[in-house]
Design a protein around this motif. Structure first.
Motif, PDB file in Angstrom:
ATOM      1  N   CYS B 145       0.896  -1.460   0.162  1.00 50.22           N
ATOM      2  CA  CYS B 145      -0.077  -0.245  -0.066  1.00 50.22           C
ATOM      3  C   CYS B 145       0.888   1.416  -0.002  1.00 50.22           C
ATOM      4  O   CYS B 145       1.712   1.439   0.722  1.00 50.22           O
ATOM      5  CB  CYS B 145      -1.086  -0.005   1.279  1.00 50.22           C
ATOM      6  SG  CYS B 145      -1.816   1.415   1.314  1.00 50.22           S
ATOM      7  N   ILE B 146       0.546   2.199  -0.852  1.00 47.01           N
ATOM      8  CA  ILE B 146       1.157   3.466  -0.913  1.00 47.01           C
ATOM      9  C   ILE B 146       0.514   4.560  -0.247  1.00 47.01           C
ATOM     10  O   ILE B 146       0.831   5.719  -0.720  1.00 47.01           O
ATOM     11  CB  ILE B 146       1.804   3.784  -2.404  1.00 47.01           C
ATOM     12  CG1 ILE B 146       0.401   3.689  -3.235  1.00 47.01           C
ATOM     13  CG2 ILE B 146       2.580   2.637  -2.981  1.00 47.01           C
ATOM     14  CD1 ILE B 146       0.806   4.185  -4.715  1.00 47.01           C
ATOM     15  N   LEU B 147      -0.633   4.493   0.511  1.00 47.75           N
ATOM     16  CA  LEU B 147      -1.365   5.365   0.997  1.00 47.75           C
ATOM     17  C   LEU B 147      -1.682   6.572   0.179  1.00 47.75           C
ATOM     18  O   LEU B 147      -1.626   7.691   0.479  1.00 47.75           O
ATOM     19  CB  LEU B 147      -0.189   6.095   2.181  1.00 47.75           C
ATOM     20  CG  LEU B 147       0.107   4.852   3.455  1.00 47.75           C
ATOM     21  CD1 LEU B 147       0.989   5.747   4.371  1.00 47.75           C
ATOM     22  CD2 LEU B 147      -1.186   4.448   4.002  1.00 47.75           C
ATOM     23  N   CYS B 148      -2.284   6.113  -1.194  1.00 42.51           N
ATOM     24  CA  CYS B 148      -2.850   7.170  -2.091  1.00 42.51           C
ATOM     25  C   CYS B 148      -4.153   7.559  -1.570  1.00 42.51           C
ATOM     26  O   CYS B 148      -4.611   8.810  -1.997  1.00 42.51           O
ATOM     27  CB  CYS B 148      -2.693   6.653  -3.526  1.00 42.51           C
ATOM     28  SG  CYS B 148      -3.944   5.408  -3.613  1.00 42.51           S
ATOM     29  N   ALA B 149      -4.953   7.018  -0.563  1.00 38.91           N
ATOM     30  CA  ALA B 149      -6.205   7.358  -0.146  1.00 38.91           C
ATOM     31  C   ALA B 149      -7.217   7.105  -1.361  1.00 38.91           C
ATOM     32  O   ALA B 149      -8.448   7.771  -1.073  1.00 38.91           O
ATOM     33  CB  ALA B 149      -6.225   8.686   0.464  1.00 38.91           C
ATOM     34  N   CYS B 150      -6.806   6.325  -2.404  1.00 43.17           N
ATOM     35  CA  CYS B 150      -8.075   6.326  -3.540  1.00 43.17           C
ATOM     36  C   CYS B 150      -8.811   5.559  -2.860  1.00 43.17           C
ATOM     37  O   CYS B 150     -10.476   5.716  -3.078  1.00 43.17           O
ATOM     38  CB  CYS B 150      -7.334   5.677  -4.677  1.00 43.17           C
ATOM     39  SG  CYS B 150      -6.492   6.584  -5.719  1.00 43.17           S
ATOM     40  N   CYS B 151      -8.662   4.437  -1.906  1.00 41.76           N
ATOM     41  CA  CYS B 151      -9.708   3.441  -1.528  1.00 41.76           C
ATOM     42  C   CYS B 151     -10.695   4.270  -0.671  1.00 41.76           C
ATOM     43  O   CYS B 151     -11.785   4.278  -0.385  1.00 41.76           O
ATOM     44  CB  CYS B 151      -9.185   2.336  -0.956  1.00 41.76           C
ATOM     45  SG  CYS B 151      -7.750   2.722   0.293  1.00 41.76           S
ATOM     46  N   SER B 169      -7.897   1.918   3.671  1.00 38.99           N
ATOM     47  CA  SER B 169      -6.562   1.997   3.755  1.00 38.99           C
ATOM     48  C   SER B 169      -5.956   1.693   5.226  1.00 38.99           C
ATOM     49  O   SER B 169      -4.961   0.707   5.136  1.00 38.99           O
ATOM     50  CB  SER B 169      -5.831   3.473   3.314  1.00 38.99           C
ATOM     51  OG  SER B 169      -4.568   3.396   3.586  1.00 38.99           O
ATOM     52  N   LEU B 172      -6.327  -2.211   5.912  1.00 36.86           N
ATOM     53  CA  LEU B 172      -5.341  -2.891   5.636  1.00 36.86           C
ATOM     54  C   LEU B 172      -3.998  -2.898   6.078  1.00 36.86           C
ATOM     55  O   LEU B 172      -3.489  -3.856   6.210  1.00 36.86           O
ATOM     56  CB  LEU B 172      -5.187  -2.467   4.078  1.00 36.86           C
ATOM     57  CG  LEU B 172      -4.435  -3.383   2.995  1.00 36.86           C
ATOM     58  CD1 LEU B 172      -5.243  -4.400   2.512  1.00 36.86           C
ATOM     59  CD2 LEU B 172      -3.408  -2.446   2.007  1.00 36.86           C
ATOM     60  N   CYS B 212      -8.261   0.525  -6.122  1.00 32.07           N
ATOM     61  CA  CYS B 212      -6.958   0.477  -5.534  1.00 32.07           C
ATOM     62  C   CYS B 212      -6.137   0.380  -6.664  1.00 32.07           C
ATOM     63  O   CYS B 212      -5.998  -0.603  -7.490  1.00 32.07           O
ATOM     64  CB  CYS B 212      -6.676  -0.686  -4.497  1.00 32.07           C
ATOM     65  SG  CYS B 212      -4.800  -0.636  -4.096  1.00 32.07           S
ATOM     66  N   PRO B 213      -5.114   1.294  -7.177  1.00 23.95           N
ATOM     67  CA  PRO B 213      -4.248   1.082  -8.173  1.00 23.95           C
ATOM     68  C   PRO B 213      -3.203   0.125  -8.061  1.00 23.95           C
ATOM     69  O   PRO B 213      -2.435  -0.191  -8.918  1.00 23.95           O
ATOM     70  CB  PRO B 213      -3.444   2.740  -8.122  1.00 23.95           C
ATOM     71  CG  PRO B 213      -3.751   3.300  -6.676  1.00 23.95           C
ATOM     72  CD  PRO B 213      -5.067   2.406  -6.281  1.00 23.95           C
ATOM     73  N   LYS B 214      -3.108  -0.309  -6.780  1.00 27.20           N
ATOM     74  CA  LYS B 214      -1.999  -1.345  -6.695  1.00 27.20           C
ATOM     75  C   LYS B 214      -2.601  -2.974  -6.589  1.00 27.20           C
ATOM     76  O   LYS B 214      -1.890  -3.569  -6.413  1.00 27.20           O
ATOM     77  CB  LYS B 214      -1.248  -1.097  -5.203  1.00 27.20           C
ATOM     78  CG  LYS B 214      -0.234  -0.007  -5.246  1.00 27.20           C
ATOM     79  CD  LYS B 214       0.900  -0.264  -6.025  1.00 27.20           C
ATOM     80  CE  LYS B 214       1.885   0.981  -6.316  1.00 27.20           C
ATOM     81  NZ  LYS B 214       2.771   0.668  -6.956  1.00 27.20           N
ATOM     82  N   LEU B 216      -4.744  -4.125  -4.596  1.00 25.57           N
ATOM     83  CA  LEU B 216      -4.855  -4.669  -3.296  1.00 25.57           C
ATOM     84  C   LEU B 216      -6.311  -4.955  -2.905  1.00 25.57           C
ATOM     85  O   LEU B 216      -7.347  -4.308  -3.397  1.00 25.57           O
ATOM     86  CB  LEU B 216      -4.120  -3.822  -2.215  1.00 25.57           C
ATOM     87  CG  LEU B 216      -2.435  -3.320  -2.514  1.00 25.57           C
ATOM     88  CD1 LEU B 216      -2.126  -2.515  -1.349  1.00 25.57           C
ATOM     89  CD2 LEU B 216      -1.765  -4.475  -2.687  1.00 25.57           C
ATOM     90  N   PRO B 218      -8.441  -4.464   0.216  1.00 25.81           N
ATOM     91  CA  PRO B 218      -8.703  -4.110   1.636  1.00 25.81           C
ATOM     92  C   PRO B 218     -10.052  -4.972   2.245  1.00 25.81           C
ATOM     93  O   PRO B 218      -9.962  -5.092   3.477  1.00 25.81           O
ATOM     94  CB  PRO B 218      -8.974  -2.651   1.600  1.00 25.81           C
ATOM     95  CG  PRO B 218      -8.452  -1.949   0.496  1.00 25.81           C
ATOM     96  CD  PRO B 218      -8.730  -3.251  -0.679  1.00 25.81           C
TER      97      PRO B 218
HETATM   98  S1  SF4 Z   1      -5.987   2.422  -2.901  1.00 21.85           S
HETATM   99 FE1  SF4 Z   1      -4.695   1.009  -2.438  1.00 21.85          FE
HETATM  100  S2  SF4 Z   1      -2.622   1.641  -2.400  1.00 21.85           S
HETATM  101 FE2  SF4 Z   1      -4.063   3.331  -2.487  1.00 21.85          FE
HETATM  102  S3  SF4 Z   1      -4.096   3.895  -0.069  1.00 21.85           S
HETATM  103 FE3  SF4 Z   1      -5.763   2.099  -0.637  1.00 21.85          FE
HETATM  104  S4  SF4 Z   1      -4.897   0.179  -0.294  1.00 21.85           S
HETATM  105 FE4  SF4 Z   1      -3.315   1.617  -0.235  1.00 21.85          FE
END
Ligand code: SF4
Ligand code: SF4
Ligand code: FES
Lengths: 116, 234
Positions: B145-151, B169, B172, B212-214, B216, B218
């Protein structure tokens, strides 16, 4: 009790478990009702209906279901209220109405089941 | 191409507005949304947004593109602007500081709250705390997780209770440390999450998973936390 249920101090696990088990009770009751009505429903008399509900197991089952309904509705509507009602006074008023209604249902239910 | 960008400068604008800009894109190339923002900024320096790595690693350019959250730097324009128009807004649910820049304070507060570090009071045996490959594998899909806050900013439960619901986030990350065999604070961590809001506000809507752009998940991690809370209670 009132401070407890209106505040945030409860356990999330307990709520979650109550919600699942009360749902099971409500589902079981619904099945019993639907089946019984399907078998006896076409020309139902009051005496038949009273005889069915008046059996001890049915009274206990109905009371448990009413309690399950009260618990289920309280947790569910408390959740909805804390999600969507952001004004403290509105939320308290809404939850107050819910609490009173559920209390009335329970008392009324008991008086119907054991009052005749 | 027509690009519609959310603009708001609290010093001069009374309220936010959408600005329509015509951008000419180079032929035969599929730009990323961040490239388009850069093109606009070349003409209008006042447009503000965050970005750093421009390759999906730093997590700073999370925005809402045609209704879906994602990283502007790795989202091809063709993927989101399917109707021929690109609409860029800030991440929903967080206070806007200016244009596409949001105040991530409450998001970081939830991250801080789950104590995102290894807690272990036992002195390490050697130079480092070793893990078996199997135990290490339990952290896959969590540590990335890169903590982008998209989720979290696509999660309705987080919109309604950002102060009380940890959000996808943070949860997770909470599970990342709950699942870590080297961490000794499992009981304290679970005790901190056992209220009706922190975990149990998750309604399984799975918006988090879809953005989630990665890649992942959650929701799955939240399910594991709930199972741990349940077995702890029984
Ligand atoms: S969208 Fe994915 S990468 Fe971004 S904060 Fe949430 S879990 Fe982390
Ligand atoms: S699955 Fe849970 S955390 Fe994810 S978006 Fe839905 S409610 Fe939010
Ligand atoms: S600029 Fe770093 S993730 Fe997009």
């Amino acid at each position: 009790m009132v401070t407890n249920v209106l505040s945030y101090g409860r356990s999330g696990v307990a709520d979650w478990v109550v919600q699942r088990f009360s749902a099971l009770a409500l589902a079981a009751y619904t099945v019993v009702m639907v089946v019984w009505l399907a078998v006896n429903g076409s020309d139902l008399t009051f005496a038949q209906w009273q005889g069915f509900i008046g059996q001890t197991w049915m009274r206990i089952f109905t009371l448990l279901t009413i309690l399950a309904l009260a618990g289920h509705a309280w947790i569910g509507l408390w959740t909805v209220a804390t999600d969507y009602l952001k004004k403290g006074a509105v939320r308290v008023a809404f939850l107050g109405c819910v609490a009173i209604s559920l209390f009335v249902y329970v008392v009324w239910g008991i008086s119907i089941l054991w009052g005749f | 191409m027509l690009v519609s960008v959310y603009r708001y400068n609290p010093e001069t604008d009374r309220e936010p507005y959408m600005q329509d800009v015509e951008v000419s894109l180079p032929e035969g190339k599929d730009l990323m949304v961040l490239d388009v923002l850069n093109l606009i900024k070349e003409r209008d320096q006042s447009l503000s947004y965050r970005r750093s790595c421009r390759e999906g690693v730093c997590g700073s350019d999370g925005v809402n593109m045609n209704g879906k959250n994602g990283l502007a730097c790795i989202t091809p324009v063709s993927e989101v602007a399917t109707s021929g128009k690109l609409v860029v807004r800030p991440l929903p649910g967080l206070p806007v500081i200016r244009d596409l820049v949001v105040d991530m304070g409450v998001f970081y507060k939830q991250y801080q709250r789950i104590k995102p570090y290894l807690q272990n009071a036992t002195p390490a045996g050697g130079r480092e705390r070793l893990q078996s490959p199997e135990d290490r594998a339990k952290l896959d899909g969590l540590y990335e997780c890169i903590l982008c806050a998209c989720c979290s900013t696509s999660c309705p439960s987080f919109w309604w209770n950002p102060e009380k619901f940890v959000g996808p986030s943070g949860l997770l990350q909470a599970y990342r440390f709950l699942a870590d065999t080297r961490d000794e604070a499992t009981e304290e961590r679970l005790a901190d999450l056992d209220d009706p809001f922190s975990v149990f506000r998750c309604r399984g809507i799975m918006n988090c998973v879809s953005v989630c752009p990665k890649g992942l998940n959650p929701t799955k991690a939240i399910g594991h936390i709930r199972d741990m809370l349940l077995s702890r209670a029984t």
